[in-house]
Design an enzyme around this catalytic site. Structure first.
Site, PDB file in Angstrom:
ATOM      1  N   TYR A  54       0.812  -1.215   0.000  1.00 36.86           N
ATOM      2  CA  TYR A  54       0.000   0.000   0.000  1.00 36.86           C
ATOM      3  C   TYR A  54       0.844   1.262   0.000  1.00 36.86           C
ATOM      4  CZ  TYR A  54      -4.082  -2.914   0.373  1.00 36.86           C
ATOM      5  OH  TYR A  54      -5.056  -3.857   0.095  1.00 36.86           O
ATOM      6  N   ARG A  57       1.319   1.792  -3.617  1.00 40.70           N
ATOM      7  CA  ARG A  57       0.094   2.316  -4.235  1.00 40.70           C
ATOM      8  C   ARG A  57      -0.075   3.804  -3.913  1.00 40.70           C
ATOM      9  NH1 ARG A  57       1.067  -1.833  -5.077  1.00 40.70           N
ATOM     10  NH2 ARG A  57       1.923  -0.702  -6.844  1.00 40.70           N
ATOM     11  N   HIS A 105     -14.856   1.075  -0.377  1.00 36.41           N
ATOM     12  CA  HIS A 105     -13.783   0.149  -0.017  1.00 36.41           C
ATOM     13  C   HIS A 105     -12.595   0.835   0.656  1.00 36.41           C
ATOM     14  CE1 HIS A 105     -15.525  -2.693  -3.298  1.00 36.41           C
ATOM     15  NE2 HIS A 105     -16.201  -2.745  -2.168  1.00 36.41           N
ATOM     16  N   SER A 172     -17.113  -4.459 -13.295  1.00 34.29           N
ATOM     17  CA  SER A 172     -17.494  -5.761 -13.841  1.00 34.29           C
ATOM     18  C   SER A 172     -18.782  -6.283 -13.208  1.00 34.29           C
ATOM     19  CB  SER A 172     -16.368  -6.766 -13.594  1.00 34.29           C
ATOM     20  OG  SER A 172     -16.141  -6.890 -12.197  1.00 34.29           O
TER      21      SER A 172
END
Length: 230
Positions: A54, A57, A105, A172
């Site tokens: 992370y 990221r 999230h 998706s």
């Protein structure tokens, strides 16, 4: 009174800005198995790996910019009351100028206590194992991992229930409970679904317009459609 426009966004809208999605690579996210870096079990096994993942990221997030899809959503606030519900943990909607963004999230630029989930801090740089909360408990990324409850879900359902128009972009429709949010929309409202490879949508009574395109290209089309509804 402005119409209430609710937007559900997934990883596809950020992919255009260079943020990779793990679903594009057989369960690998930036070279890591998601079970190792996005589950409570992965954290228990190897917290240093998770922190490093992370941290990387977070660094990447400082290098990327919103794309046209993000910008067009922000511009819609001139004509509509816009709420964005995103599965993404980046801050690109906010960078583009969107005012009301609900992160289902979690957020990369926040961390929280491993003991008190309401102890949340803004966090721009690396998170290390020595970083602790006000009681000395370790901090962890403020991310909802697989297998954890989604604290913002109730608010998201409330927003979708109130929508006059629903737009779904870059998802998706495989990750639950987020994928089930569209089922809370009033059956009479229009729904736009933008994705280069749109999933099949079953049992939704709404008038659905499916646009097989990227977020940016799809939003150009939807923006024209929305002008007819004003």
């Amino acid at each position: 009174m402005k119409k209430k426009l609710v937007v559900l966004t997934g990883a596809g809208i950020s992919a255009e800005s260079g943020i990779k999605t793990f679903r594009d690579a057989d369960g690998l996210w930036e070279g890591h198995n998601v079970m190792d870096v996005a589950t409570p079990e992965g954290w228990q096994r190897n917290p240093e790996l998770v922190l490093a993942f992370y941290n990387q990221r977070r660094k990447q997030l400082h290098e990327v910019l919103p794309n046209l899809g993000h910008q067009l959503l922000a511009e819609l606030e001139k004509e509509f009351e816009v709420d964005i519900i995103t599965q993404n943990v980046d801050n690109l909607h906010e960078k583009a100028g969107s005012s009301n963004v609900l992160h289902l999230h979690g957020e990369l630029l926040k961390v929280r206590s491993t003991v008190n989930r309401n102890y949340i801090l803004d966090w721009e740089n690396d998170l290390n194992s020595s970083d602790v909360d006000d009681k000395g408990n370790p901090l962890r990324p403020h991310i909802v991992w697989f297998g954890e409850e989604v604290p913002a879900l109730e608010e998201a359902v409330f927003l979708v229930e109130k929508a006059d128009i629903l737009i779904i972009i870059g998802t998706s429709l495989q990750v639950y409970p987020a994928a089930g949010l569209m089922n809370f929309a009033k059956p009479t409202i229009p729904v736009y679904y933008i994705d280069p490879k749109p999933a099949q949508i079953y049992d939704l009574p709404n008038d659905i317009k499916i646009i097989a395109a990227t977020g940016s290209e799809g939003m150009k089309i939807v923006r024209k459609e929305l002008k007819k509804l004003q």
